[in-house]
Design an enzyme around this catalytic site. Structure first.
Site, short mmCIF file in Angstrom:
data_model
loop_
_atom_site.label_atom_id
_atom_site.label_comp_id
_atom_site.label_asym_id
_atom_site.label_seq_id
_atom_site.Cartn_x
_atom_site.Cartn_y
_atom_site.Cartn_z
N LYS A 108 23.01 -0.02 29.95
CA LYS A 108 22.94 -0.68 30.57
C LYS A 108 22.72 -0.41 31.45
O LYS A 108 23.57 1.16 31.86
CB LYS A 108 23.33 -1.96 30.16
CG LYS A 108 23.16 -2.30 28.83
CD LYS A 108 21.60 -3.00 29.19
CE LYS A 108 21.31 -3.94 27.49
NZ LYS A 108 19.86 -4.18 27.91
N SER A 114 14.70 -2.20 26.93
CA SER A 114 14.87 -3.28 27.94
C SER A 114 15.93 -2.08 29.16
O SER A 114 15.45 -2.61 30.14
CB SER A 114 16.32 -3.21 27.40
OG SER A 114 17.42 -2.36 26.34
#
Length: 271
Positions: A136, A65
Site C-alpha cells: 500500500k 489494488s
C-alpha cells in the site's frame, strides 16, 4: 636414422585415447563434476535466499489494488534496508508490510512443508506472497490527522488538501468518510486503486484500528523488475510536500467509519 618411424610413433601417442582408458577418465571427471555442481547450486540458492531475506526481496503483485502504479503480475523489488538504520516511512512511500494484527487478526494455518516451499518460492518472486503480506501507499504517519474529504473531494492531511496524481483514473480519493489521528509509531495506508482496495479505511472498527505498526513494515518498493516492458524505478511523489508536521493536529470527535462504508470494494487478500 629412421625419422619417419619416429614421427609415426609420436603421432600415434598423441591420438585421443579410446577404449577402457578413455571411459575411465570420463567416469572420473563425471564423478567429480556432479557433486561440485550440487554444492555450487546449494550455495547459489543460499545466497539468493539470504539476499532476499536481508537486502532486496522480489515481491509478486497479486491484485489490482495499487493500479496504475503496480499491476497484477508485476514483480517488484522491495528494499529491506530502507528503514533499517534510523530512517522511517514517509508519506507517499509505497511499502510492503505484514498485516498481522492490523489487516489480518491471525495468520492462516497451512501445512508446514507446503508453507516452507511456498515461502521459498515467494522469496524469489515465483509465488504469491503470504496472505498476511500487503502493499500500500503511506498516506499518514504518526501524529498526522487524516480526513476525508474536503469540499473538493480530496483527502486532507493536517489540514492540507492533497492532490494525488497516482490515484486510479475515475476513482474518488475516497468514497468513505473518515477522520483519524494516526497513533505514534503507526501508519495510515491506502491503495492507489481506491475503489478496489481494502486498506486502512476498511479496518477502522477492528482491533488495530486500521493503522499499521511501523515495525511491521517489510521494506519500501523501489523498482519494477518484471515484465521487461515495465522495468523502471518507482518514482517518489511530491504530493505531500506542502503537508506540514503533525504538531497541533486536533483529535477528531469520532474517528469511526460511516456505517456500511466497506461495501462495494473487492476483498483483495494481499492487495
Amino acid at each position: 636414422m629412421d625419422t619417419e618411424a619416429q614421427h609415426t610413433e609420436r603421432d600415434s601417442s598423441s591420438q585421443p585415447l579410446t577404449g577402457p582408458e578413455e571411459k575411465s577418465r570420463s567416469a572420473r571427471f563425471s564423478g567429480r563434476f556432479w557433486p561440485r555442481a550440487g554444492v555450487l547450486a546449494v550455495v547459489c540458492v543460499a545466497v539468493v535466499l539470504l539476499v532476499s531475506h536481508f537486502v532486496v526481496q522480489p515481491f509478486l503483485i497479486p491484485s489490482g489494488s495499487m493500479e496504475p502504479t503496480l499491476r497484477v503480475g508485476d514483480r517488484v523489488l522491495v528494499d529491506k534496508l530502507a528503514y533499517r538504520f534510523g530512517s522511517v516511512p514517509h508519506r507517499g512511500d509505497v511499502v510492503v508490510f505484514d498485516g498481522t494484527g492490523s489487516f489480518v487478526q491471525e495468520k492462516p494455518r497451512e501445512n508446514p512443508v507446503t508453507g516452507l516451499l511456498r515461502g521459498a518460492a515467494a522469496a524469489v518472486g515465483l509465488a504469491e506472497p503470504a496472505g498476511t503480506d500487503f502493499v500500500k501507499r503511506v498516506i499518514g504517519v504518526g501524529g498526522d490527522r487524516v480526513v476525508c474529504c474536503d469540499e473538493g473531494g480530496r483527502v486532507e492531511v493536517n489540514g492540507r488538501a492533497v492532490d494525488e496524481p497516482y490515484v486510479y483514473a475515475g476513482d474518488a480519493p475516497s468514497r468513505v468518510p473518515f477522520d483519524i489521528v494516526v497513533p505514534e509509531g503507526t501508519l495510515w495506508v491506502m491503495g492507489d486503486h481506491r475503489d478496489n482496495s481494502r486498506d486502512s479505511r476498511d479496518h477502522l472498527g477492528e482491533p488495530g484500528g486500521g493503522v499499521v505498526p511501523v515495525d511491521r513494515v517489510v521494506g519500501r518498493v523501489r523498482w519494477t523488475a518484471w515484465p521487461p516492458g515495465r522495468w523502471s524505478a518507482l518514482r517518489p511523489t511530491d504530493a505531500f510536500e506542502d503537508v506540514g508536521g503533525a504538531a497541533g493536529a486536533v483529535p477528531p470527535p469520532d474517528a469511526v467509519r460511516a456505517p456500511g462504508s466497506g461495501q462495494g470494494r473487492r476483498d483483495d487478500a494481499h492487495g
